[in-house]
Design an enzyme around this catalytic site. Structure first.
Site, PDB file in Angstrom:
ATOM      1  N   ASP A  98      -1.223  10.541   1.523  1.00  0.00           N
ATOM      2  CA  ASP A  98      -1.667   9.432   2.356  1.00  0.00           C
ATOM      3  C   ASP A  98      -2.625   8.614   1.511  1.00  0.00           C
ATOM      4  O   ASP A  98      -3.548   9.156   0.898  1.00  0.00           O
ATOM      5  CB  ASP A  98      -2.447   9.996   3.563  1.00  0.00           C
ATOM      6  CG  ASP A  98      -2.057   9.334   4.861  1.00  0.00           C
ATOM      7  OD1 ASP A  98      -2.067   8.104   4.897  1.00  0.00           O
ATOM      8  OD2 ASP A  98      -1.761  10.062   5.826  1.00  0.00           O
ATOM      9  N   ASP A 200      -1.466   3.762   4.420  1.00  0.00           N
ATOM     10  CA  ASP A 200      -2.109   3.723   5.732  1.00  0.00           C
ATOM     11  C   ASP A 200      -2.481   2.293   6.131  1.00  0.00           C
ATOM     12  O   ASP A 200      -3.130   1.580   5.361  1.00  0.00           O
ATOM     13  CB  ASP A 200      -3.387   4.576   5.665  1.00  0.00           C
ATOM     14  CG  ASP A 200      -4.087   4.658   6.991  1.00  0.00           C
ATOM     15  OD1 ASP A 200      -3.519   5.253   7.913  1.00  0.00           O
ATOM     16  OD2 ASP A 200      -5.201   4.103   7.107  1.00  0.00           O
ATOM     17  N   GLU A 258       2.756   2.389   6.733  1.00  0.00           N
ATOM     18  CA  GLU A 258       2.525   2.511   8.183  1.00  0.00           C
ATOM     19  C   GLU A 258       2.373   1.099   8.746  1.00  0.00           C
ATOM     20  O   GLU A 258       1.415   0.400   8.433  1.00  0.00           O
ATOM     21  CB  GLU A 258       1.256   3.318   8.474  1.00  0.00           C
ATOM     22  CG  GLU A 258       1.068   3.524   9.965  1.00  0.00           C
ATOM     23  CD  GLU A 258      -0.381   3.675  10.397  1.00  0.00           C
ATOM     24  OE1 GLU A 258      -0.617   4.194  11.488  1.00  0.00           O
ATOM     25  OE2 GLU A 258      -1.294   3.257   9.644  1.00  0.00           O
ATOM     26  N   HIS A 336       0.435  12.435  13.746  1.00  0.00           N
ATOM     27  CA  HIS A 336      -0.942  12.813  14.083  1.00  0.00           C
ATOM     28  C   HIS A 336      -1.647  11.772  14.956  1.00  0.00           C
ATOM     29  O   HIS A 336      -2.774  11.990  15.373  1.00  0.00           O
ATOM     30  CB  HIS A 336      -1.734  13.022  12.790  1.00  0.00           C
ATOM     31  CG  HIS A 336      -1.864  11.733  12.018  1.00  0.00           C
ATOM     32  ND1 HIS A 336      -0.779  11.149  11.403  1.00  0.00           N
ATOM     33  CD2 HIS A 336      -2.912  10.912  11.793  1.00  0.00           C
ATOM     34  CE1 HIS A 336      -1.158  10.011  10.831  1.00  0.00           C
ATOM     35  NE2 HIS A 336      -2.449   9.854  11.057  1.00  0.00           N
ATOM     36  N   ASP A 337      -1.014  10.626  15.191  1.00  0.00           N
ATOM     37  CA  ASP A 337      -1.643   9.579  15.999  1.00  0.00           C
ATOM     38  C   ASP A 337      -1.103   9.502  17.417  1.00  0.00           C
ATOM     39  O   ASP A 337      -1.460   8.598  18.165  1.00  0.00           O
ATOM     40  CB  ASP A 337      -1.439   8.209  15.338  1.00  0.00           C
ATOM     41  CG  ASP A 337      -2.367   8.012  14.149  1.00  0.00           C
ATOM     42  OD1 ASP A 337      -3.449   8.629  14.128  1.00  0.00           O
ATOM     43  OD2 ASP A 337      -2.002   7.249  13.242  1.00  0.00           O
TER      44      ASP A 337
END
Ligand code: GLC
Length: 576
Positions: A98, A200, A258, A336-337
């Site tokens: 990431d 990200d 993302e 994870h979000d």
């Protein structure tokens, strides 16, 4: 287009905090991931995506980086990272990190320098503005984590910009020095052997010049202003420069951006190989819910809802059609979000196994790159968080207070937060039935769901488990029919999601029931008897040209033969 390795990749997302603790401090770490490499390999995935592991004050679980060249001691050392990359490669697994490039931590030395005043050489690494008049904010834009995007510097009179927490100041990508610094970090890790990055929040790298107010807003109100800080034209320009420079040295690097709010047109633009920016993007736009029963006074995404299957089908097939030729859209149910898919869209009380298997079948046999969140392959459900103070998501507290003021009961609000919050997906991996589910010898940082059948050890031993179903599914996913075959959505009622994948003389029919009731579908081809049942979960049957899918049923049938494309014989299931 030329073939790239990642076009046939299957990505396994490892949330390092929650995967495997090797030193008994209750937090997962890199040595834990190393210990579990043979498990990861056994799933049939080909890439590991690691959520942030660089040095960070952990205000936002590592998305606030204070040193990009070192590993946070919570997770290990740089030697551990090197060993992980090397060993993963020995297992035939690629590794992507990431990479947070929209912002840093306020503890990063660049920001600490920038705080020294307008003449500091690092001042221009970040975004600064004066208040409108003394004591007034520069504008009315809201941060994603609540409140304004502006924070006054402690010693001077200016405000700095932060789209997320105030401890996460945004970088100024218009500054060539920032561009070079970020490229240097990417190169550093590529030299260490990583195979790519998940970029990200890259769609926020540019903000509207002059920071205009969102018009027609009541004075003093702070509002989300995506049109001024998401997907602005220069984002593509920055991304492209960054990607081109990196690809010059590393032509095989995989860059997945993302792009939470990107619509299909933007996604096509970002991932078009001619544009040379990202290779693929992760949008958050797949999962439309039926919002009609929600309270408009509260954020809609924090209230549980049912998937609007009709809208979902239309979106997915558009993304399939328009991105398929670039290597495909990213295929995922959770990360994870967001809350875990089986809790959100399946039925964890009555049909947990069947709905886990159905969701996986539906999503991953489409065209594109699967992204599987650790634990999904054993049907892990949302973490049960008992009290409001245990939520880490910054939005959770605000929601709780607002809903309480509107008259909702504490129990109701907690239930809603447990169903929708990103904390729900961050529970620790359930390995076995020992204390703390085999994750650690100490209480895990996030809490743990300890359940009899939903851990790796139990499911390894059960041929019909979700885990073993995932393995079969991912094995098929790698065959040409499912990597290269064309995609066609089949018109059905809104209880079913059915599509075909075709390559040469072979066609796979994938049919999934999204309800807890049996649903029938008819197909003339069922009477021909020249098909194979490649995969099926429970409660399905076939009679003449009528197929019955039981609650959350899923079946994959292959018609026609094509020597070259044929899936391996040993993986076939010959009867329903
Ligand atoms: C991304 C991450 C999220 C994080 C945010 C700020 O959306 O996925 O977890 O909070 O960026 O870095």
């Amino acid at each position: 287009m030329s073939e790239k390795w990642w076009q046939e990749a299957i990505v396994y997302q490892v949330y390092p905090r929650s995967f495997q603790d090797s030193n008994g401090d209750g937090v997962g770490d890199l040595r834990g991931v190393i210990q579990r490499l043979d498990y990861i390999q056994s799933l049939g995935v080909s890439v590991i995506w690691l959520n942030p592991i660089f040095v960070s004050p952990q205000i936002d679980n590592g998305y606030d980086v204070s040193n990009y060249y070192a590993i946070d001691p919570l997770f290990g050392t740089i030697e551990d990272a090197e060993e992980l990359i090397e060993k993963a490669h020995q297992y035939g697994l690629k590794v992507i990190f990431d990479f947070v490039l929209n912002h840093t931590s306020d503890q990063h030395p660049w920001f600490q320098e920038a705080l020294k005043g307008p003449d500091n050489p690092y001042r221009d690494y970040y975004l600064w503005a004066d208040g409108k008049t003394a004591g007034q904010l520069p504008n009315n834009w809201a941060s994603f984590f609540g409140g304004t995007v502006w924070e006054k510097e402690p010693a001077g009179n200016q405000y700095y910009f932060h789209l997320f927490a105030k401890e996460m100041p945004d970088l100024n990508w218009n500054n060539p020095e920032v561009q070079l610094s970020m490229l240097d970090i990417a190169t550093f890790w590529m030299d260490k052997g990583v195979d790519g990055f998940r970029l990200d929040a890259f769609i926020h790298m540019d903000k509207e010049a002059g920071y205009p107010d969102v018009p027609n807003i009541v004075d003093g109100q702070i509002v989300l202003a995506e049109e001024y800080y998401a997907n602005l034209p220069k984002v593509n320009h920055y991304m492209k420069n960054f990607a081109q420079a990196l690809r010059k040295q590393y032509p095989d690097v995989f860059l997945v951006g993302e792009a939470a709010s990107a619509n299909i047109d933007l996604a096509v633009n970002y991932s078009d190989p001619l544009n040379e920016a990202c290779d693929a993007v992760i949008t958050f736009r797949y999962f439309s819910e039926d919002d009609t029963k929600k309270d408009v006074r509260l954020p809609l995404t924090m209230q549980s809802g049912k998937l609007d299957l009709k809208a979902f089908k239309a979106t997915m097939s558009e993304w399939q059609d328009r991105l398929g030729d670039f290597g495909g859209p990213t295929l995922y149910w959770n990360n994870h979000d967001m809350a875990r898919a089986v809790s959100r869209f399946g039925d964890v009380i009555h049909y947990r196994d069947n709905s886990s298997k159905m969701l996986a079948t539906l999503m991953y046999l489409q065209k594109g790159i699967p992204f599987i969140l650790n634990g999904e392959e054993i049907g892990m459900k949302n973490l049960e968080i008992p009290t409001i103070d245990k939520f880490e998501a910054p939005e959770a507290k605000g929601f709780y207070e607002k809903a309480l003021a509107l008259g909702y009961s504490k129990e109701h609000i907690l239930r809603e937060l447990n169903a929708t919050s990103k904390d729900a997906s961050r529970g620790v991996m359930q390995w076995d039935d020992s204390v703390f589910a085999g994750f650690s010898t100490s209480p895990p940082w996030s809490g743990v769901n300890q359940e009899a059948d939903y851990h790796v050890a139990a499911q390894e031993a059960d041929e019909k488990s979700i885990l073993n179903y995932y393995r079969k599914l991912l094995n098929y996913k790698q065959t040409p029919l499912f990597t290269k075959g064309s995609f066609k959505l089949i018109e059905t009622n809104d209880q079913l999601y059915c599509y075909e994948r075709t390559l040469g003389k072979q066609t796979a029919l994938v049919c999934c029931n999204f309800t807890d009731q049996p649903v029938f579908f008819e197909d003339e081809r069922f009477t021909e008897e020249n098909f194979t049942v490649l995969l099926t979960n429970d409660f399905n049957s076939l009679e003449g040209k009528l197929g019955k899918l039981g609650p959350y049923g899923a079946a994959v049938l292959v018609f026609g033969t094509d020597e070259e494309n044929e899936p391996h014989e040993e993986n076939r299931i010959s009867v329903f």
